[in-house]
Enzyme design. Structure first.
Site, PDB file in Angstrom:
ATOM      1  N   ARG A  57     -12.326  -5.183  -6.837  1.00 16.04           N
ATOM      2  CA  ARG A  57     -12.015  -5.738  -5.524  1.00 16.04           C
ATOM      3  C   ARG A  57     -13.308  -5.974  -4.748  1.00 16.04           C
ATOM      4  O   ARG A  57     -14.157  -5.096  -4.665  1.00 16.04           O
ATOM      5  CB  ARG A  57     -11.167  -4.700  -4.793  1.00 16.04           C
ATOM      6  CG  ARG A  57     -10.140  -5.211  -3.886  1.00 16.04           C
ATOM      7  CD  ARG A  57      -9.214  -4.103  -3.439  1.00 16.04           C
ATOM      8  NE  ARG A  57      -9.898  -3.001  -2.773  1.00 16.04           N
ATOM      9  CZ  ARG A  57      -9.415  -2.352  -1.710  1.00 16.04           C
ATOM     10  NH1 ARG A  57      -8.263  -2.722  -1.190  1.00 16.04           N
ATOM     11  NH2 ARG A  57     -10.059  -1.356  -1.169  1.00 16.04           N
ATOM     12  N   ASP A  78       2.236  -4.847   8.641  1.00 12.40           N
ATOM     13  CA  ASP A  78       1.035  -4.026   8.580  1.00 12.40           C
ATOM     14  C   ASP A  78      -0.166  -4.970   8.467  1.00 12.40           C
ATOM     15  O   ASP A  78      -0.239  -5.774   7.528  1.00 12.40           O
ATOM     16  CB  ASP A  78       1.110  -3.069   7.378  1.00 12.40           C
ATOM     17  CG  ASP A  78      -0.047  -2.073   7.380  1.00 12.40           C
ATOM     18  OD1 ASP A  78      -1.132  -2.418   7.885  1.00 12.40           O
ATOM     19  OD2 ASP A  78       0.139  -0.958   6.857  1.00 12.40           O
ATOM     20  N   TYR A  88     -10.580   1.155  10.664  1.00 10.26           N
ATOM     21  CA  TYR A  88     -11.829   1.436   9.942  1.00 10.26           C
ATOM     22  C   TYR A  88     -12.134   0.435   8.841  1.00 10.26           C
ATOM     23  O   TYR A  88     -13.097   0.599   8.115  1.00 10.26           O
ATOM     24  CB  TYR A  88     -11.823   2.859   9.371  1.00 10.26           C
ATOM     25  CG  TYR A  88     -10.616   3.220   8.510  1.00 10.26           C
ATOM     26  CD1 TYR A  88     -10.517   2.780   7.203  1.00 10.26           C
ATOM     27  CD2 TYR A  88      -9.593   4.010   9.019  1.00 10.26           C
ATOM     28  CE1 TYR A  88      -9.424   3.103   6.426  1.00 10.26           C
ATOM     29  CE2 TYR A  88      -8.495   4.350   8.252  1.00 10.26           C
ATOM     30  CZ  TYR A  88      -8.405   3.891   6.958  1.00 10.26           C
ATOM     31  OH  TYR A  88      -7.315   4.210   6.194  1.00 10.26           O
ATOM     32  N   LYS A  89     -11.306  -0.608   8.693  1.00  8.56           N
ATOM     33  CA  LYS A  89     -11.615  -1.620   7.671  1.00  8.56           C
ATOM     34  C   LYS A  89     -12.420  -2.739   8.339  1.00  8.56           C
ATOM     35  O   LYS A  89     -13.551  -2.511   8.724  1.00  8.56           O
ATOM     36  CB  LYS A  89     -10.310  -2.087   7.024  1.00  8.56           C
ATOM     37  CG  LYS A  89      -9.688  -0.952   6.198  1.00  8.56           C
ATOM     38  CD  LYS A  89      -8.322  -1.269   5.653  1.00  8.56           C
ATOM     39  CE  LYS A  89      -7.820  -0.065   4.843  1.00  8.56           C
ATOM     40  NZ  LYS A  89      -6.371  -0.054   4.696  1.00  8.56           N
ATOM     41  N   PHE A  98       0.852  -1.192   0.000  1.00 10.32           N
ATOM     42  CA  PHE A  98       0.000   0.000   0.000  1.00 10.32           C
ATOM     43  C   PHE A  98       0.891   1.246   0.000  1.00 10.32           C
ATOM     44  O   PHE A  98       1.803   1.359   0.818  1.00 10.32           O
ATOM     45  CB  PHE A  98      -0.885  -0.032   1.243  1.00 10.32           C
ATOM     46  CG  PHE A  98      -2.008   0.961   1.223  1.00 10.32           C
ATOM     47  CD1 PHE A  98      -3.232   0.630   0.666  1.00 10.32           C
ATOM     48  CD2 PHE A  98      -1.851   2.215   1.763  1.00 10.32           C
ATOM     49  CE1 PHE A  98      -4.282   1.545   0.659  1.00 10.32           C
ATOM     50  CE2 PHE A  98      -2.893   3.143   1.751  1.00 10.32           C
ATOM     51  CZ  PHE A  98      -4.110   2.799   1.196  1.00 10.32           C
TER      52      PHE A  98
HETATM   53  C1  LIG Z   1      -5.736   1.148   4.576  1.00  8.46           C
HETATM   54  C2  LIG Z   1      -4.275   1.041   4.734  1.00  8.46           C
HETATM   55  C3  LIG Z   1      -3.543   2.070   5.318  1.00  8.46           C
HETATM   56  C4  LIG Z   1      -4.250   3.324   5.740  1.00  8.46           C
HETATM   57  O1  LIG Z   1      -3.419   4.217   6.382  1.00  8.46           O
HETATM   58  P1  LIG Z   1      -4.043   5.540   7.020  1.00  8.46           P
HETATM   59  O2  LIG Z   1      -2.920   6.145   7.725  1.00  8.46           O
HETATM   60  O3  LIG Z   1      -5.166   5.096   7.923  1.00  8.46           O
HETATM   61  O4  LIG Z   1      -4.605   6.376   5.939  1.00  8.46           O
HETATM   62  C5  LIG Z   1      -2.193   1.879   5.481  1.00  8.46           C
HETATM   63  N1  LIG Z   1      -1.582   0.751   5.067  1.00  8.46           N
HETATM   64  C6  LIG Z   1      -2.263  -0.256   4.494  1.00  8.46           C
HETATM   65  C7  LIG Z   1      -1.557  -1.490   4.067  1.00  8.46           C
HETATM   66  C8  LIG Z   1      -3.631  -0.133   4.291  1.00  8.46           C
HETATM   67  O5  LIG Z   1      -4.311  -1.104   3.707  1.00  8.46           O
END
Ligand SMILES: *Cc1c(COP(=O)(O)O)cnc(C)c1O
Length: 433
Positions: free
Chosen positions: A392, A198, A223-224, A129
């Site tokens: 997705r 992560d 939030y996921k 990401f």
């Molecule tokens: C959703 C996600 C993020 C989100 O990071 P924020 O700081 O909350 O915007 C980070 N890393 C991964 C791998 C994600 O899927």
């Protein structure tokens, strides 16, 4: 051929079926985007309202003590710990995933500099990401390291022998492919490097065993699959063997040993509390707690299984069904499965690649009430073309049912058979995809 009636019968037999009622979803919507923003727990609106009117309105500043505000990062952290295979007192809910990654990657680099000073490489997956890669780039610039991006299969003993820190996302946001956390961590340790995981697409989606894998650091998203609401606080875990070795760089007063002593000198708290920085967003924490409770509600649904084991069994059944139905009903439309089929190698989403029209197909699905999302193809090695764009579909087992999957694939089939996605209205890109 699997029929709608087969799927309805599976719903009737599903031991997690009653958990759907914990969520408020609009009628007519099949929500397959809980991997981007989890659904609203029914309890959250009233709970946040009472935090506003009673705790804030009536309690005022007293609520830091009387309503337990001050302890929220730790209390919520303990709930998250149960979902990621960590002990009480080793996780805090705080800040964002990006910010927490900055803290732990910084800690990892400092520890690596003490233990293996000559190594100047941070390794990550090219298709990680982007925010993770941006944070790593910034830290590498600041600290004189080089970020090397590789494909998952290039992470071998030779590369790891030169690596200070391996930073990976456990479940890939684009493809849904999942690393074997235990094996990768063991290989990294064997080669003398540290591992940062992560868990953004893992926490609440797949069982995670941070302690059993002997991981070093982990961050994850609220939030996921944890259903904490837009911009919910994220979380951070540090292996207790590292926690007290380093002042994390964002040394704010909430990470101080005695914040209310108001001394001019920073003294980090012992344990994971030192990974806090400033005052926490209490209203968002309140919503996150509702989300965590919605996941933990899976605890007693299947005798002898903990919440994540029960959720994982259903998640795999849903993703298997989705894959089988797409293959049965949408064959010949150029939709290519990019999520690994092996259960051990995938998370709770299914991704389909298509050379053309992925964005428009997703928009056409959304117009019919089936909410998934679109992700642009991954950049290849420098000079190589990007991979195909992706549709997705996240399968949150708390609120997605087997008949939902059937209906979603039926809509996809109609859109592909009719070519409805070619209509101009579906080909207009919006700011958030
Ligand atoms: C959703 C996600 C993020 C989100 O990071 P924020 O700081 O909350 O915007 C980070 N890393 C991964 C791998 C994600 O899927």
């Amino acid at each position: 051929m699997t029929t709608l009636s087969d799927c309805q019968q599976r719903d009737a037999r599903d031991p997690l079926r009653q958990l759907r009622a914990l969520f408020s979803l609009p009628p007519g919507v099949i929500y397959l985007d809980g991997n981007s923003l989890g659904a609203l727990p029914r309890s959250a609106a009233a709970r946040v309202a009472s935090a506003v009117t009673q705790e804030w309105g009536d309690g005022l500043v007293r609520s830091w003590n009387s309503a337990g505000w001050y302890d929220m990062p730790r209390r919520l952290g303990d709930k998250i710990a149960r979902l990621v295979g960590a002990s009480r007192g080793t996780v805090v809910a705080t800040d964002t995933t990006s910010i927490n990654l900055y803290k732990v990657l910084s800690a990892a680099l400092t520890i690596a500099a003490q233990d293996t000073a000559q190594r100047k490489l941070v390794v990550s997956e090219r298709s990680n990401f982007p925010t993770d890669l941006y944070i790593a780039q910034a830290l590498c610039r600041e600290r004189g390291y080089r970020l090397q991006l590789v494909d998952a299969q290039q992470i071998d003993a030779q590369l790891l022998a030169d690596t200070a820190v391996l930073m990976l996302t456990h479940v890939n946001y684009r493809t849904g492919a999942m690393f074997d956390m235990q094996a990768v961590t063991a290989a990294a340790h064997q080669a003398g490097c540290l591992v940062v995981w992560d868990l953004a697409h893992s926490a609440g989606a797949v069982p995670v065993a941070l302690e059993a894998a002997d991981a070093d650091f982990a961050v994850g998203c609220g939030y996921k699959y944890l259903n904490g609401g837009p911009g919910a606080p994220a979380f951070v875990w540090v292996n207790p063997r590292h926690t007290d070795r380093f002042w994390q760089p964002l040394a704010g007063w909430f990470g101080h040993a005695a914040p209310f002593a108001f001394t001019p000198d920073y003294q980090p708290a012992q344990g994971i509390a030192r990974y806090l920085c400033g005052t926490q967003p209490i209203l968002s924490m309140t919503a996150l707690e509702c989300g965590l409770d919605s996941v933990l509600a899976a605890q007693d649904c299947v005798p002898g299984q903990d919440a994540m084991a029960a959720l994982r069994a259903k998640s795999l059944a849903l993703t298997d069904l989705f894959i089988a139905l797409v293959e049965q009903r949408c064959a010949g439309h150029g939709l290519e499965l990019v999520t690994p089929r092996a259960h051990a190698s995938r998370g709770s989403q299914v991704s389909l690649a298509r050379r053309e029209g992925a964005y428009a197909i997703v928009q056409a699905l959304i117009a019919r009430g089936v909410i998934g999302d679109f992700r642009a193809g991954a950049a290849g090695e420098p000079g190589q073309p990007a991979s195909a764009d992706i549709l997705r579909f996240g399968m949150a087992p708390l609120y997605v049912g087997f008949a939902d999957v059937w209906q979603a694939v039926e809509q996809l089939r109609e859109i592909m058979d009719s070519g409805a996605w070619r209509s101009a209205e579906f080909n207009q890109k919006q700011a958030v995809t």
